[in-house]
Design an enzyme around this catalytic site. Structure first.
Site, PDB file in Angstrom:
ATOM      1  CG  PHE A  15     -72.276  83.829  34.999  1.00 45.09           C
ATOM      2  CD1 PHE A  15     -73.534  84.101  35.794  1.00 45.09           C
ATOM      3  CD2 PHE A  15     -71.922  83.059  33.805  1.00 45.09           C
ATOM      4  CE1 PHE A  15     -74.736  83.593  35.170  1.00 45.09           C
ATOM      5  CE2 PHE A  15     -73.299  82.671  33.337  1.00 45.09           C
ATOM      6  CZ  PHE A  15     -74.595  82.778  33.853  1.00 45.09           C
ATOM      7  CE  LYS A  93     -47.523  86.011  34.921  1.00 41.57           C
ATOM      8  NZ  LYS A  93     -47.179  87.150  35.800  1.00 41.57           N
ATOM      9  CB  THR A  94     -55.120  83.148  34.394  1.00 40.02           C
ATOM     10  OG1 THR A  94     -54.897  84.658  34.965  1.00 40.02           O
ATOM     11  CG2 THR A  94     -56.146  82.725  35.370  1.00 40.02           C
ATOM     12  CG  ASN A 101     -49.321  78.049  41.044  1.00 39.03           C
ATOM     13  OD1 ASN A 101     -47.998  77.652  41.336  1.00 39.03           O
ATOM     14  ND2 ASN A 101     -49.423  79.349  40.806  1.00 39.03           N
ATOM     15  CE1 TYR A 147     -60.908  82.016  28.435  1.00 39.68           C
ATOM     16  CE2 TYR A 147     -61.996  81.540  26.493  1.00 39.68           C
ATOM     17  CZ  TYR A 147     -62.057  81.416  27.829  1.00 39.68           C
ATOM     18  OH  TYR A 147     -63.068  80.576  28.438  1.00 39.68           O
ATOM     19  CE  LYS A 151     -60.257  78.696  30.204  1.00 39.52           C
ATOM     20  NZ  LYS A 151     -60.484  78.368  31.638  1.00 39.52           N
TER      21      LYS A 151
END
Length: 324
Positions: A15, A93-94, A101, A147, A151
């Site tokens: 979005f 992990k994201t 990365n 989350y 973050k």
């Protein structure tokens, strides 16, 4: 003539990411959009596919990526509670592996990199409104922690790369954002209320609706993000980006019903665990450092968003994760 930059946007089909891609393409930059399409869809960037300065790559940033770029906007991560709780380990992990990365890529390229953080780093706040120096009240083992803590850890990684390697980083903390092209089944309160009102369903109200939020229109947010990346003062942040106009969830439901011309009816459900009772940004720092503040009123922004929802066919969208 302004320098043409090679810019990577992770989560670029989402979005916010897709709108950011459009803005950067219109500015003439070469834009690479990377997305794994977990909660986003290709239609968000379809109008850009024939642009010579836009490229789309399907990739999950949990795995390394090797590109040559000048700037990185790191927006990749599910943001709605139903989505990030669907696979909480992947969400964490994201934020962690993905940030490592992208920071590694930026370090190798000597690129400037911006982290899209969130107001959720403040948890269920004890200070109101929330300034950037407030450290938050977060449950580290609750259902939202994948989350929230992901973050927070990503911010720590960005700051450590900045301190250790003198990397040019930027951190923005994004508060509730809405606007056209929201996924109608993304689980966010604005899209839920508008979709339910237009289809004649009862509006889902968690708790008594007295919890507060403040909603920032997408155009305003994108401008703030780009200003943060482009600031020449080497201001790394974090900086709050959001609209300080606060209202209760019940007041939001009443406004959506008024603007859609529908009769207001509720489906009341218990308040989810660790759901913040208050949320309002202190944007003093953004005003001072970026000369930025939102200009779109909630009524005007909702009107534009509702017009877009009326223009789409809901059957062309599927919930990214099970809704129940």
């Amino acid at each position: 003539m302004a320098k043409i930059k090679r810019i990577l946007v992770t989560g670029g089909a989402g979005f916010i990411g897709s709108h950011l891609c459009r803005c950067l393409v219109e500015q003439g930059h070469d834009v690479i959009c990377v997305d794994n399409f977990f909660t986003s869809q290709k239609s968000n960037v379809a109008p850009l596919l024939n642009k010579p300065n836009f490229e789309l790559i399907r990739h999950d940033i949990v795995f390394p990526l090797f590109l040559e770029v000048d700037e990185v906007y790191n927006l990749a991560c599910p943001a709605a509670p139903g989505h990030y709780q669907y696979n909480p380990v992947k969400t964490m992990k994201t934020s962690l592996a993905g940030s490592i990365n992208m920071l590694g890529l930026a370090k190798r390229c000597r690129a400037k990199i911006l982290q899209a953080s969130t107001s959720e780093v403040y948890g269920d706040p004890e200070i109101h409104p929330q300034p950037e120096d407030y450290r938050g009240s977060v449950n580290p083992i609750g259902p939202r922690s994948c989350y929230d803590e992901g973050k927070r850890a990503a911010e720590a990684l960005f700051m450590d790369y900045h301190r250790m390697h003198k990397m040019p980083i930027r951190i923005v903390r994004i508060f509730n954002t809405y606007g056209p092209r929201m996924h109608p089944f993304d689980g966010r309160v604005v899209s839920n209320f508008i979709r339910q009102a237009l289809t004649g369903e009862p509006i889902t109200l968690y708790g008594d609706g007295s919890q507060t939020r403040s909603f920032c229109y997408l155009d305003d947010l994108a401008e703030g993000i780009i200003r943060m990346m482009d600031n020449e003062e080497n201001f790394v942040g974090p900086v709050n980006l959001g609209n300080p106009d606060e209202l209760t969830i019940k007041e939001l439901a009443e406004l959506v019903a008024e603007l859609t011309g529908t009769k207001l009816q509720y489906a009341e459900l218990p308040l989810p665990l660790d759901d913040p009772c208050k949320r309002k940004p202190d944007i003093t720092l953004a005003k001072k450092k970026l000369h930025w503040q939102p200009t779109t009123s909630l009524r005007d922004g909702l009107t534009k968003t509702i017009e877009w929802f009326r223009s789409i066919n809901l059957e062309h969208y599927r919930p990214p994760t099970p809704m129940y």
